[in-house]
Design a protein around this motif. Structure first.
Motif, PDB file in Angstrom:
ATOM      1  N   THR A 143       0.829  -1.206   0.000  1.00  0.00           N
ATOM      2  CA  THR A 143       0.000   0.000   0.000  1.00  0.00           C
ATOM      3  C   THR A 143       0.866   1.259   0.000  1.00  0.00           C
ATOM      4  O   THR A 143       0.592   2.218  -0.730  1.00  0.00           O
ATOM      5  CB  THR A 143      -0.941  -0.010   1.221  1.00  0.00           C
ATOM      6  N   LEU A 144       1.933   1.224   0.797  1.00  0.00           N
ATOM      7  CA  LEU A 144       2.844   2.370   0.839  1.00  0.00           C
ATOM      8  C   LEU A 144       3.556   2.569  -0.495  1.00  0.00           C
ATOM      9  O   LEU A 144       3.751   3.710  -0.940  1.00  0.00           O
ATOM     10  CB  LEU A 144       3.867   2.194   1.962  1.00  0.00           C
TER      11      LEU A 144
ATOM     12  N   SER B 101       1.158   4.115  -2.996  1.00  0.00           N
ATOM     13  CA  SER B 101       0.966   5.522  -2.640  1.00  0.00           C
ATOM     14  C   SER B 101       2.196   6.354  -2.989  1.00  0.00           C
ATOM     15  O   SER B 101       2.087   7.440  -3.579  1.00  0.00           O
ATOM     16  CB  SER B 101       0.659   5.634  -1.149  1.00  0.00           C
ATOM     17  N   GLU B 102       3.370   5.863  -2.628  1.00  0.00           N
ATOM     18  CA  GLU B 102       4.619   6.595  -2.869  1.00  0.00           C
ATOM     19  C   GLU B 102       4.852   6.836  -4.360  1.00  0.00           C
ATOM     20  O   GLU B 102       5.324   7.897  -4.763  1.00  0.00           O
ATOM     21  CB  GLU B 102       5.801   5.814  -2.279  1.00  0.00           C
TER      22      GLU B 102
ATOM     23  N   GLY C 280       2.480   7.052  -6.528  1.00  0.00           N
ATOM     24  CA  GLY C 280       1.340   7.792  -7.062  1.00  0.00           C
ATOM     25  C   GLY C 280       0.561   7.010  -8.104  1.00  0.00           C
ATOM     26  O   GLY C 280      -0.006   7.596  -9.032  1.00  0.00           O
TER      27      GLY C 280
ATOM     28  N   THR D 166      -2.383   5.269  -9.857  1.00  0.00           N
ATOM     29  CA  THR D 166      -3.847   5.340  -9.824  1.00  0.00           C
ATOM     30  C   THR D 166      -4.477   4.430 -10.873  1.00  0.00           C
ATOM     31  O   THR D 166      -5.591   3.956 -10.692  1.00  0.00           O
ATOM     32  CB  THR D 166      -4.333   6.787 -10.059  1.00  0.00           C
TER      33      THR D 166
END
Length: 195
Positions: A32-33, A36-37, A39, A41
């Motif tokens: 998950t990190l 997110s890191e 970006g 999508t």
């Protein structure tokens, strides 16, 4: 673009010996990190064996890939982690003494070949959670279960494909250790992603 991170305690990733660095579902937290890191999508997600288990749990934790690839994974492999984990813990505990013909011999050979940090691996095994069969309905995106014809290490891949709301199954040559070496695995994944 393909991003292929080494899981914690695998490959070139760190393999700390501090038990506090292996909280429950730490691989899902790492995944998950990373998403997110970076970006991300609009992405597809997949993994093989423990990577497949982590991908499923990542989706159930909120990740939303376009498509999902589950290699070397069956339905009972998601829910039966305690049995699978015990197999590897046994191989770690008896490392160096396991003779050919013992069910743990292949695991020992794998750890030797891959230079697995057994302390870190044992800690990591304890951080992985089961995924109950009833949770599989939450994996709604198209999902490919690609598995070697002789691979039953994590249960039945066709059963997993049937349990997924939009599951697809591709049979390729090999067993759990060899299937990743066949070009058929890559071809099945590419065909699925381009469909």
């Amino acid at each position: 673009e393909v991003i292929m991170p080494d899981l914690r305690a695998h490959g070139e990733s760190e393999a700390p010996h501090d038990p506090d660095l292996y909280p429950e579902d730490v691989l899902v937290e790492d995944l998950t990190l990373l998403v997110s890191e970076l970006g991300l999508t609009d992405f597809d997600l997949g993994g093989f064996s423990l990577g497949a288990r982590t991908s499923v749990r990542g989706v159930l934790a909120g990740l939303s890939p376009r498509k999902l690839i589950l290699g070397g994974m069956g339905l009972s492999g998601l829910a039966g982690w305690a049995r699978r984990s015990a197999h590897f813990v046994d191989a770690i505990d008896r490392f160096g003494t396991i003779e050919r013909g013992d069910k743990a011999f292949v695991a020992q050979a794998f750890m030797k070949t891959m230079k697995v940090d057994r302390v870190a691996a044992r800690l990591l095994l304890g951080s992985v959670d089961d995924t109950p069969p009833e949770a599989i309905g939450g994996v709604t995106m198209p999902a490919l279960c690609v598995c070697g014809v002789d691979d039953q290490d994590n249960g039945s891949a066709p059963d997993l494909a049937a349990a997924l709301p939009d599951g697809h199954y591709a049979e390729i040559p090999g067993n759990h250790m060899s299937s990743v070496t066949f070009k058929e695995m890559g071809r099945a994944i590419v065909d699925f992603l381009h469909a």
